[in-house]
Motif scaffolding. Structure first.
Motif, PDB file in Angstrom:
ATOM      1  N   ALA A  36     -61.420 -10.315  66.037  1.00 48.84           N
ATOM      2  CA  ALA A  36     -60.079 -11.019  65.800  1.00 48.84           C
ATOM      3  C   ALA A  36     -59.395 -10.791  64.476  1.00 48.84           C
ATOM      4  N   GLY A  37     -60.433 -10.933  63.322  1.00 43.92           N
ATOM      5  CA  GLY A  37     -60.134 -10.781  62.226  1.00 43.92           C
ATOM      6  C   GLY A  37     -59.741  -9.256  61.903  1.00 43.92           C
ATOM      7  N   GLU A  55     -56.553 -18.751  65.687  1.00 41.27           N
ATOM      8  CA  GLU A  55     -57.119 -19.975  66.364  1.00 41.27           C
ATOM      9  C   GLU A  55     -58.470 -20.353  66.734  1.00 41.27           C
ATOM     10  N   ARG A  56     -59.178 -21.362  66.602  1.00 42.97           N
ATOM     11  CA  ARG A  56     -60.336 -21.758  66.856  1.00 42.97           C
ATOM     12  C   ARG A  56     -60.147 -22.228  68.408  1.00 42.97           C
ATOM     13  N   GLN A  57     -61.423 -21.914  69.176  1.00 44.79           N
ATOM     14  CA  GLN A  57     -61.718 -22.542  70.280  1.00 44.79           C
ATOM     15  C   GLN A  57     -62.255 -23.794  70.203  1.00 44.79           C
ATOM     16  N   ASN A  58     -63.150 -23.802  69.100  1.00 46.40           N
ATOM     17  CA  ASN A  58     -63.945 -24.935  68.933  1.00 46.40           C
ATOM     18  C   ASN A  58     -63.266 -25.601  67.623  1.00 46.40           C
ATOM     19  N   PRO A  59     -62.801 -26.694  67.660  1.00 45.52           N
ATOM     20  CA  PRO A  59     -62.248 -27.238  66.172  1.00 45.52           C
ATOM     21  C   PRO A  59     -63.202 -27.568  65.345  1.00 45.52           C
ATOM     22  N   HIS A  60     -64.546 -27.726  65.870  1.00 41.15           N
ATOM     23  CA  HIS A  60     -65.668 -28.118  64.708  1.00 41.15           C
ATOM     24  C   HIS A  60     -66.372 -26.683  64.378  1.00 41.15           C
ATOM     25  N   GLY A  64     -63.355 -18.161  61.613  1.00 42.64           N
ATOM     26  CA  GLY A  64     -61.848 -18.025  61.419  1.00 42.64           C
ATOM     27  C   GLY A  64     -60.886 -18.335  62.619  1.00 42.64           C
ATOM     28  N   GLY A  65     -61.571 -18.202  63.720  1.00 37.18           N
ATOM     29  CA  GLY A  65     -60.962 -18.357  64.683  1.00 37.18           C
ATOM     30  C   GLY A  65     -61.246 -17.140  65.544  1.00 37.18           C
TER      31      GLY A  65
END
Length: 131
Positions: A36-37, A55-60, A64-65
């Motif tokens: 993704a980066g 965007e992160r799939q896991n907010p924790h 970088g997502g």
């Protein structure tokens, strides 16, 4: 009650833009984060006018997502499609999934040449104002 009269030369052209997402099925979270980066950098190089965010799939998670969210108008579709096509050609074996706002998606893998840009462009157009 007074309403201003609109003069043709003062009208603003409005372009409806929707968000398109790119994911990396078959990749681990770490691999998808790196992919993704790399793709985000390539897309910004291809067209500085588009909005690309991770965007992160896991907010924790601290990465970088692993999902890219792209907002682009119809004018940017061709340059972004070419950017994705060249990135895919350099990352053989990687599958990207382009998620359109209408809920459909297209997987692209091991593709090269002009056909790749056309396939990717068609998938991206579903998410922009172009038809």
């Amino acid at each position: 009650m007074w309403f201003p009269r609109f003069q043709r030369e003062n009208w603003l052209e409005c372009v409806v833009m929707a968000e398109t997402f790119i994911t990396f099925p078959g990749s681990t979270d770490g691999e998808a984060n790196q992919l993704a980066g790399a793709l985000q950098r390539r897309l910004v190089e291809a067209d500085r006018e588009i909005s690309v965010r991770r965007e992160r799939q896991n907010p924790h998670s601290q990465d970088g997502g692993a999902t890219l969210a792209i907002i682009l108008g119809s004018a940017a579709v061709t340059s972004v499609a070419k950017g994705i096509a060249s990135w895919i050609a350099r990352n053989a074996g990687t599958t990207i999934r382009i998620h359109s706002p209408d809920g459909t998606w297209v997987d692209v893998r091991n593709a090269t040449g002009q056909d790749t840009a056309e396939i990717v462009g068609a998938a991206l157009r579903k998410g922009s104002s172009a038809t």
